[in-house]
Structure formats: C-alpha cells, structure tokens
Design an enzyme around this catalytic site. Structure first.
Site, PDB file in Angstrom:
ATOM      1  N   ASN A 162       0.726  -1.152   0.101  1.00 48.08           N
ATOM      2  CA  ASN A 162      -0.010   0.005  -0.108  1.00 48.08           C
ATOM      3  C   ASN A 162       0.854   1.278  -0.046  1.00 48.08           C
ATOM      4  OD1 ASN A 162      -2.855  -1.084   0.512  1.00 48.08           O
ATOM      5  ND2 ASN A 162      -1.675  -2.214   1.887  1.00 48.08           N
ATOM      6  N   GLU A 163       1.119   1.871  -1.182  1.00 46.48           N
ATOM      7  CA  GLU A 163       2.016   3.001  -1.312  1.00 46.48           C
ATOM      8  C   GLU A 163       1.425   4.246  -1.023  1.00 46.48           C
ATOM      9  OE1 GLU A 163       5.158   2.239  -1.627  1.00 46.48           O
ATOM     10  OE2 GLU A 163       5.505   0.787  -3.205  1.00 46.48           O
ATOM     11  N   PRO A 164       2.108   5.300  -0.999  1.00 46.34           N
ATOM     12  CA  PRO A 164       1.510   6.693  -0.631  1.00 46.34           C
ATOM     13  C   PRO A 164       0.248   6.884  -1.770  1.00 46.34           C
ATOM     14  CG  PRO A 164       3.893   6.562  -0.842  1.00 46.34           C
ATOM     15  CD  PRO A 164       3.755   5.329  -0.894  1.00 46.34           C
TER      16      PRO A 164
END
Ligand code: PGA
Length: 266
Positions: A162-164
């Site tokens: 879950n990236e920025p």
C-alpha cells in the site's frame, strides 16, 4: 522495554512502541509471542490465523519460529496463513517470488498444512484479479479474521504494498509500485528494470481488521520513515500512519530504527 510515545496530533490511543537493543532480540520476542498464541489455541483445539510479511524484516522471526519447531516441539498444524502481497506478474517458482521466499524461510521447515497457506497469486490473467482479490478477502473472513498480522515498513511508508495514496478503506487489489520501492527491490532482481511495476496486496482496511498488528522496523535506514510515521498526522501520503488510529497496533523497533524519535518515555 515497552515505551509509550506521547503522540498528541491525531492519536487518542498513543500507539505502543517497543524498543529493543537489536533486531535479533526483538524478533525472538515477536516469535515467542506468536508461539505462545499458537500453543494457547492448540490447548483450546482452535486454529490461529497469521498474516505474514516478506522482505528482510521478518527473517529473524521466521528463523526463531523454525528453531522453536525443531527444538521445542512447536507445531504449526493449527496455523492458517495469509501473506500480505506478491509481485504481479510473478511465477511462484521464480526465486524472487514471495512464494519462494516463504518456503525458503519458513514453510519448508515447519509442519504447516499446505492447504492452509495463502499467498496472492501472481500468475492470474488481469481479468481474473478483481474476483480473486475479493475471494482472498472472503477467505480471511471465513476463517474468522487475522489473529496476528506481521508488517514491515517500506521507506515510502508503505505497509504491504500500500504505497502513498492508498486509502484507509482499501482492500486486497492490484496496485502500482512506487519508484523508491522498486529501487529498494532492485538488488533481488539484478536491476531495477526487472522489478515488476505492479503487485497484489492486502489493503489498509484488510490489515487493520487484524486483532493484533506488529509493525517491525530495524536499522538506521528505517529511522527517517519511522520518525515521519510517528510525528506526522494520519495521512495517505504515509500509509503506515493509518495504523496510529488502531489500538491493536504495536510498533516493534530496534534502537537504530527508533533513534530519531523524540519523547520516548521509559
Ligand atoms: P524490508 O521491506 O523488510 O525488506 O525492509 C519492508 C517493506 O518494504 O515493507
């Protein structure tokens, strides 16, 4: 050894931070805590559901779990596992796959039942992914939810992949990998150009539904992102900050990863 961090900004619960002298000591303690719960569930004839992570961070935890299996008769016969993520596309027999990682560090050395192991499938056709991801969520729910979720943290502040930009209520899905994440993965692939650009990951909401969450971070290289996570308000630009709203989360750090935190109370 458990220290509380007085975080005023957005966190009524004050996340628990446990700081250990080094990664090994922290990992042994995490593994022992997992083993205690596995054994307690065995005494009650119950299964336990573990959410598992890959990467360098959990390796010592897995080593200690393997040692407990070999030397102290810890059985995993009541364990159901769900891994956080897998690259997409990825063949399970590729050495960079998280299937290969889990076998190498844990599953090949313990007595977990193969049918109880779940790792997102990197071989799906794109059209199959959405239904597969919602089935993954349903399987977690069907076995009663995750008892203990292990997490590392990426230098982007990602948890799982879950990236920025990932939202609080995200579920298991196909995502694009951040450039820094791909840079950090380059050594495993020989070069950044060979790192997949996508992955299947549990969502923030999937992770936060776990009954206990242990986010681990070791070494000076994680100190900046640990500090940002603790000292920035809850924001999708640092997905790990969502965890601060969860009372079941514990940040498990070694001294180096905690070295930029101010205001730790003994
Ligand atoms: P690492 O990765 O354990 O290899 O540092 C952690 C992560 O990216 O979540």
């Amino acid at each position: 050894m458990v220290k509380n961090f007085p975080l005023e900004q957005s966190n009524p619960e004050r996340p628990v931070i446990s700081v250990y002298p080094d990664a090994k000591a922290a990992s042994v303690d995490v593994a022992q805590r997992i083993a205690s719960l596995i054994r307690a569930k065995q005494r009650d004839n119950k299964q336990i559901v573990l959410g598992l992570a890959t990467g360098s961070t959990p390796i010592y935890v897995y080593e200690e779990l393997v040692r407990l299996h070999r030397e102290e008769e810890l059985s995993f016969n009541n364990v159901i596992s769900f891994n956080l993520d897998e690259y997409f596309p990825m063949q399970p027999d590729s050495s960079q796959s998280y299937v290969a990682f889990m076998k190498k560090y844990l599953f090949d050395h313990i007595d977990i039942k193969p049918e109880n192991v779940h790792i997102p499938d990197g071989t799906l056709a794109r059209a199959e992914i959405e239904a597969y991801c919602s089935a993954y969520e349903n399987k977690i729910k069907a076995v009663g939810g995750i008892d203990i979720q292990l997490l590392g943290i990426g230098r982007t502040g990602h948890i799982g992949f879950n990236e920025p930009g990932a939202t609080r209520f995200s579920k298991t899905r196909l995502v694009e990998l951040n450039d820094l994440t791909r840079t950090d993965a380059a050594p495993a692939f020989g070069s950044k150009e060979y790192v997949p650009t996508e992955a299947i990951t549990m969502g923030i909401d999937t992770i936060m539904a776990a009954r206990k969450i242990l986010l681990m971070a070791w070494g000076r290289g994680k100190a900046e992102i640990v500090q940002k996570t603790m000292e920035t308000e809850v924001t999708a630009t640092i997905p790990a900050t969502f965890l601060k709203t969860c009372e079941q989360v514990e940040f498990v750090l070694d001294n180096e990863a905690a070295s930029l935190l101010t205001g730790l109370e003994a």
